[in-house]
Design an enzyme around this catalytic site. Structure first.
Site, short mmCIF file in Angstrom:
data_model
loop_
_atom_site.label_atom_id
_atom_site.label_comp_id
_atom_site.label_asym_id
_atom_site.label_seq_id
_atom_site.Cartn_x
_atom_site.Cartn_y
_atom_site.Cartn_z
N CYS A 1 30.80 44.43 45.91
CA CYS A 1 30.97 43.08 46.45
C CYS A 1 32.20 43.16 47.33
O CYS A 1 32.23 43.94 48.27
CB CYS A 1 31.07 42.04 45.32
SG CYS A 1 32.15 42.48 43.96
N ALA B 1 35.80 42.92 45.71
CA ALA B 1 36.72 43.67 44.85
C ALA B 1 35.99 44.76 44.06
O ALA B 1 36.61 45.72 43.61
CB ALA B 1 37.43 42.72 43.88
N GLY C 1 33.40 41.68 40.08
CA GLY C 1 32.78 40.42 39.67
C GLY C 1 31.28 40.43 39.84
O GLY C 1 30.52 40.66 38.90
N ARG C 2 30.82 40.15 41.05
CA ARG C 2 29.39 40.16 41.33
C ARG C 2 28.80 41.56 41.14
O ARG C 2 27.64 41.70 40.71
CB ARG C 2 29.15 39.65 42.76
CG ARG C 2 29.46 38.17 42.92
CD ARG C 2 29.51 37.72 44.36
NE ARG C 2 30.77 38.08 45.00
CZ ARG C 2 31.11 37.70 46.22
NH1 ARG C 2 30.28 36.95 46.93
NH2 ARG C 2 32.27 38.04 46.73
#
Length: 390
Positions: A296, A298, A301-302
């Protein structure tokens, strides 16, 4: 994020997380000591008199070994588990408050920058606090290194274990930056990866990812990249690309899910489930697909949501249970901070609960491995001869 290492409280239900008092029993209380005598006189310092006669050497046997905080956190990540049947999973997905509490108590396992003493590293990190765990980080070979020179190039990426602990099933990485695009393609080539999953827009308030593929043809360091086919799907776009170095070329499929908002969750689980199924079908069609590269912005997260959903779907298919807590803990062993928000954690439960319903709520496991079952809700893909505008 709350970095407490306590676990959710236990109960008689089989769907409860492991009680950490069972994993780390508190030492039993020693015999009561004599009252502490505190003598205080005006004009003098306070004196403290303690009775230490009961603490003579050898009189007290240690009750348990003492571990460092880091070892304790890693032990939690290795042992926390909460496998749920489809009905339990669907019930748990509605318990928002409890899931938030469960999420907050998972150790994040972020990396101290002092653990990565690599010259020039900071220039290649999109976010200074999101760093690759040293034990599992991808190390790029430097094909241009002269004899005796630096043979390794740094990239912010980690190998991630897959279903049933399969080694290097995925690579989780940050969105390429202007000065790391060449490194990204070097990783794709070095690892023999045939699948890239991108879950971010190029810009969301600020830049989230550099455009690292061409509209038609382009050069990236020693790599020539050509886009051959584009497929528009419901929620994501597929690009088939050809990467060439000298006379050797390879095919790579690129999935771009651009409708998932940063630090938030999609409105429904359908597009993510379709993406998970499409990626798995593509991998199953290739004899040696290499790690699936997921990013994503970073890379936690996703990216973590996609990988956790893929593993959870396979768990449901093969064992008729899904262990969301255990999956996230194992992901964080490989890359700190995977699943970045409580909302993403809850969305992961919702996604797997929906998948379990589509499987038919079976309670008997399957011993034979196979691809994730093809589940289509709505949406189709259409081929076009020329690449889509980005």
């Amino acid at each position: 994020m709350n970095e407490s290492v306590e676990s959710p409280s236990s109960s008689s239900s089989s769907s409860q997380p492991v009680d950490q008092e069972q994993l780390f029993p508190c030492p039993a209380a020693t015999a009561p000591r004599k009252p502490v005598q505190l003598q205080e006189r005006r004009g003098s310092n306070v004196s403290l008199v303690l009775d230490v006669s009961s603490l003579s050497l050898g009189a007290v046997e240690p009750l348990c070994s003492i571990s460092t905080p880091k070892e304790t956190l890693l032990h939690l990540l290795r042992t926390l588990t909460r496998p749920l049947t489809p009905s339990q999973l669907q019930e748990a997905s509605d318990e928002t408050s409890r899931l938030n509490s469960e999420y907050q108590k998972i150790p994040p396992n972020f990396v101290n920058p002092a653990e990565l003493d690599i010259p020039g590293r900071a220039l290649k990190d999109r976010y200074k606090t999101i760093l690759p765990n040293p034990e599992t980080r991808v190390r790029l070979r430097n094909p241009a290194a002269e004899e005796g020179g630096n043979t390794e190039r740094y990239i912010n990426a980690n190998y991630i274990k897959g279903y049933n602990g399969a080694p290097s099933a995925y690579i989780a990485t940050q969105g390429p930056m202007l000065n790391t695009v060449h490194d990204f393609w070097e990783m794709v080539w070095q690892e023999g990866s045939t699948t890239i999953v991108m879950i971010t827009k190029l810009k969301e308030k600020n830049e989230k990812c550099e455009l690292y593929w061409p509209e038609k043809d382009g050069s990236y360091g020693r790599f020539e990249v050509r886009v051959s086919i584009v497929k528009e799907c419901d929620g994501y776009t597929i690009r088939d690309m050809i990467i060439q170095v000298g006379s050797e070329n390879r095919q790579v499929r690129h999935y771009w899910y651009s409708t998932w908002p940063d630090h938030q969750t999609p409105d429904c689980t359908g597009p993510l489930l379709r993406l998970v199924v499409d990626v798995d079908e593509h991998r199953q069609s290739i004899p040696s697909p290499g790690p699936t590269i997921v990013h994503c912005s970073a890379g936690i997260g996703r990216t973590g949501c996609f990988i956790a959903s893929s593993i959870g779907c396979l768990q449901l298919q093969h064992t008729s249970k899904a262990d969301v807590l255990g999956i996230v803990c194992k992901l964080r062993l490989d890359r700190g901070g995977m699943i970045q928000t409580s909302e993403q954690y809850q969305f992961l439960y919702l996604t797997l609960a929906q998948y379990s319903r589509q499987l038919g709520n079976t309670d008997s496991g399957s011993e034979s491995p196979g691809p994730i079952q093809t589940i289509r809700t709505t949406g189709t893909c259409s081929d076009r001869e020329s690449p889509a505008k980005t």
